[in-house]
Design a protein around this motif. Structure first.
Motif, PDB file in Angstrom:
ATOM      1  N   GLY A  17       0.608  -1.467   0.452  1.00  0.00           N
ATOM      2  CA  GLY A  17      -0.032  -0.087   0.134  1.00  0.00           C
ATOM      3  C   GLY A  17       0.340   1.059   0.190  1.00  0.00           C
ATOM      4  N   ASN A  18       1.642   1.155   0.567  1.00  0.00           N
ATOM      5  CA  ASN A  18       2.774   2.478   1.036  1.00  0.00           C
ATOM      6  C   ASN A  18       3.445   2.349  -0.470  1.00  0.00           C
ATOM      7  OD1 ASN A  18       3.929   1.089   4.290  1.00  0.00           O
ATOM      8  ND2 ASN A  18       2.937   3.177   3.550  1.00  0.00           N
ATOM      9  N   TYR A  19       4.163   1.394  -0.961  1.00  0.00           N
ATOM     10  CA  TYR A  19       4.585   1.323  -2.028  1.00  0.00           C
ATOM     11  C   TYR A  19       3.945   2.327  -3.613  1.00  0.00           C
ATOM     12  CZ  TYR A  19       6.773  -0.132  -6.155  1.00  0.00           C
ATOM     13  OH  TYR A  19       7.703  -0.430  -7.460  1.00  0.00           O
ATOM     14  N   THR A 106     -10.337  11.589  10.822  1.00  0.00           N
ATOM     15  CA  THR A 106     -10.888  10.804  11.419  1.00  0.00           C
ATOM     16  C   THR A 106      -9.648   9.373  11.302  1.00  0.00           C
ATOM     17  OG1 THR A 106     -10.626   9.392   8.770  1.00  0.00           O
ATOM     18  CG2 THR A 106     -12.557  10.686   9.499  1.00  0.00           C
ATOM     19  N   GLN A 107      -8.377   9.560  10.895  1.00  0.00           N
ATOM     20  CA  GLN A 107      -7.348   8.354  11.425  1.00  0.00           C
ATOM     21  C   GLN A 107      -7.222   8.771  13.201  1.00  0.00           C
ATOM     22  OE1 GLN A 107      -3.166   9.977   8.994  1.00  0.00           O
ATOM     23  NE2 GLN A 107      -2.750   7.892   9.952  1.00  0.00           N
ATOM     24  N   PHE A 108      -7.075  10.273  13.301  1.00  0.00           N
ATOM     25  CA  PHE A 108      -7.206  10.085  15.021  1.00  0.00           C
ATOM     26  C   PHE A 108      -8.665   9.746  15.446  1.00  0.00           C
ATOM     27  CE2 PHE A 108      -9.209  12.584  19.127  1.00  0.00           C
ATOM     28  CZ  PHE A 108      -7.721  12.682  19.956  1.00  0.00           C
ATOM     29  N   ASP A 110      -9.575   7.009  14.387  1.00  0.00           N
ATOM     30  CA  ASP A 110      -9.376   5.484  14.429  1.00  0.00           C
ATOM     31  C   ASP A 110      -8.588   5.825  15.520  1.00  0.00           C
ATOM     32  OD1 ASP A 110     -11.533   5.160  11.948  1.00  0.00           O
ATOM     33  OD2 ASP A 110      -9.626   5.233  10.725  1.00  0.00           O
ATOM     34  N   LYS A 111      -7.294   5.484  15.473  1.00  0.00           N
ATOM     35  CA  LYS A 111      -6.449   5.993  16.286  1.00  0.00           C
ATOM     36  C   LYS A 111      -6.415   5.854  18.182  1.00  0.00           C
ATOM     37  CE  LYS A 111      -2.963   4.959  13.390  1.00  0.00           C
ATOM     38  NZ  LYS A 111      -1.018   5.396  12.267  1.00  0.00           N
ATOM     39  N   SER A 112      -7.526   6.586  18.315  1.00  0.00           N
ATOM     40  CA  SER A 112      -7.692   7.012  19.193  1.00  0.00           C
ATOM     41  C   SER A 112      -8.770   6.470  19.790  1.00  0.00           C
ATOM     42  CB  SER A 112      -7.932   8.397  19.772  1.00  0.00           C
ATOM     43  OG  SER A 112      -9.160   8.906  18.868  1.00  0.00           O
ATOM     44  N   ALA A 181      -4.008   3.962  -5.397  1.00  0.00           N
ATOM     45  CA  ALA A 181      -4.250   4.953  -3.569  1.00  0.00           C
ATOM     46  C   ALA A 181      -5.240   4.488  -2.847  1.00  0.00           C
ATOM     47  CB  ALA A 181      -4.887   5.842  -4.665  1.00  0.00           C
ATOM     48  N   ARG A 182      -5.870   3.176  -2.407  1.00  0.00           N
ATOM     49  CA  ARG A 182      -6.405   2.446  -1.272  1.00  0.00           C
ATOM     50  C   ARG A 182      -6.093   0.951  -1.856  1.00  0.00           C
ATOM     51  NH1 ARG A 182      -8.312   4.928   2.507  1.00  0.00           N
ATOM     52  NH2 ARG A 182      -9.764   3.701   4.450  1.00  0.00           N
ATOM     53  N   ILE A 183      -4.491   0.700  -1.188  1.00  0.00           N
ATOM     54  CA  ILE A 183      -5.264  -0.812  -1.119  1.00  0.00           C
ATOM     55  C   ILE A 183      -5.165  -1.609   0.235  1.00  0.00           C
ATOM     56  CG2 ILE A 183      -3.288  -2.604  -1.050  1.00  0.00           C
ATOM     57  CD1 ILE A 183      -3.277  -1.691  -3.792  1.00  0.00           C
ATOM     58  N   LYS A 192      -8.110  -0.422   4.995  1.00  0.00           N
ATOM     59  CA  LYS A 192      -7.071  -0.390   4.461  1.00  0.00           C
ATOM     60  C   LYS A 192      -6.006  -0.908   4.745  1.00  0.00           C
ATOM     61  CE  LYS A 192      -4.483   3.301   6.517  1.00  0.00           C
ATOM     62  NZ  LYS A 192      -2.944   4.283   6.106  1.00  0.00           N
ATOM     63  N   MET A 193      -4.952  -1.652   4.048  1.00  0.00           N
ATOM     64  CA  MET A 193      -3.685  -2.212   4.004  1.00  0.00           C
ATOM     65  C   MET A 193      -2.898  -1.170   5.196  1.00  0.00           C
ATOM     66  SD  MET A 193      -0.846  -4.445   2.176  1.00  0.00           S
ATOM     67  CE  MET A 193      -2.159  -4.878   0.787  1.00  0.00           C
ATOM     68  N   SER A 194      -2.006  -2.102   6.554  1.00  0.00           N
ATOM     69  CA  SER A 194      -1.210  -1.190   6.997  1.00  0.00           C
ATOM     70  C   SER A 194      -0.314  -1.454   7.747  1.00  0.00           C
ATOM     71  CB  SER A 194      -3.020  -0.485   8.114  1.00  0.00           C
ATOM     72  OG  SER A 194      -2.392  -0.512   9.363  1.00  0.00           O
TER      73      SER A 194
END
Ligand code: AQP
Length: 328
Positions: A17-19, A106-108, A110-112, A181-183, A192-194
């Protein structure tokens, strides 16, 4: 020449995904843009890190940048914490952002999630990301889709500062690929792949050996109707695999659908294993060559100096426009 900036966190397990979402763009852009690529270690400490492992991961990511084709003769490659302007501008921009807008990230969320209390850095992470970008008068930011909201926030903060003070910042644009853009995660194609997912078979890391790649792909979640067809809504698993296959091989999704018409998922997956192993083999071998070399350290030191020279100019302008310091 337009300027490009992007970064990856040194949190281990750099994956497909990063790649396909970001690193591949880094390489594509460097021939006709002025590119600056960073290893964002200050972002990594928004969640707990083992100091020894973090140092290693910084070099892992740097080596991977070069292994995928980032060329230090064309691009600046450096470690974020080696340039003090990131943290410095981060604070200035923290004072220009609102808790309301940061709470919507949304990332905050999700992560919190399910945490009674989260580190403040996790909350202000997008502001530091805005500082990373604005510090270099960046025009283009190549990233995966998951960063869209953060890029929008960066643009909002930059516009706000430009309207409130003298024109200080270039307003950057996000650059997202159509495919890649979104694997999605192999075990759950709705996520998403993480890097941080517990199940190692949810992702393919760029340094996975062929046996691991095979196992992860053969285990990947699909569906029960056995038809190789791109349909994200009803067939997210096979659609994700088709997407990966298409970007790695350069064959269009339509041609892949035609190629596997009447064949089952088994044949498709076996071929995808081959395509993936072949695509990642040169990256692995280049990585092995460079990872423990003195050359890598020299590239990062040189990159930090070149990045710092640009950053200092921006910080002088920011301080001047904000009335910070003595001004002489
Ligand atoms: N699944 C993905 N598909 C496409 N692009 C992706 N990116 C991340 N995941 C995908 C892009 O990779 C770049 C670097 O990401 P990062 O280091 O900032 O980490 P991240 O986005 O937080 O990546 P992870 O894998 O999801 O890490 P964890 O699990 O630690 O949160 C960015 O351009 C990103 O868009």
């Amino acid at each position: 020449m337009k300027r490009v900036f992007s970064g990856v966190q040194p949190t281990g397990n750099i994956h497909l995904g990063n790649y396909l979402g970001a690193l591949k763009q880094f390489v594509e852009l460097q021939d006709d843009h002025e590119c600056i690529y960073c290893i964002v270690d200050e972002h990594a400490i928004t969640v707990p890190q083992d100091p020894k492992a973090l140092r290693e991961h910084i070099l892992d990511v740097a080596a991977l940048y070069l292994a995928v084709g980032v060329d230090p003769k064309k691009s600046i490659v450096f470690v974020q914490s080696d340039v003090p302007g990131h943290a410095e501008l981060g604070w200035v921009l923290t004072c220009q952002s609102y808790t309301g807008e940061l709470s919507r990230m949304t990332q905050f969320k999700d992560k919190s999630k399910n945490k009674e209390s989260a580190p403040t850095g996790l909350f202000t992470y997008p502001v530091l990301m805005a500082a990373d970008i604005l510090l270099y008068d960046t025009d283009i930011v190549p990233v995966g889709n998951d960063q869209k909201q953060h890029i929008e926030l960066c643009r909002d903060i930059a516009t706000r500062v430009n309207n409130k003070y003298k024109k200080t910042f270039v307003i950057p644009e996000g650059r997202y690929l159509k495919e890649g853009a979104r694997i999605m995660a192999l075990d759950d194609p709705t996520k998403k792949m993480s890097k941080s997912a517990e199940n190692i078979h949810s992702r393919i890391s760029l340094l996975d050996d062929p046996a691991k790649i095979k196992k992860s792909i053969m285990k990947a979640t699909t569906d029960s109707d056995g038809v190789v067809k791109f349909d994200v809504e009803n067939k997210p698993g096979i659609s994700n695999l088709l997407n990966i296959y298409s970007v790695l091989s350069g064959i269009s999704v339509e041609d892949l659908e035609a190629k596997y018409e009447g064949k089952g998922y088994g044949d498709f997956k076996k071929d995808l294993v081959e395509v993936t192993v072949e695509a990642l083999a040169p990256i692995r071998s280049r990585y092995e060559e460079i990872r423990h070399s003195e050359e890598l350290i020299e590239i990062l030191k040189d990159g930090a100096q070149r990045a710092d020279a640009i950053a200092q100019k921006t910080m002088a302008r920011v301080k001047d426009h904000f009335g910070l310091g003595l001004g002489r």
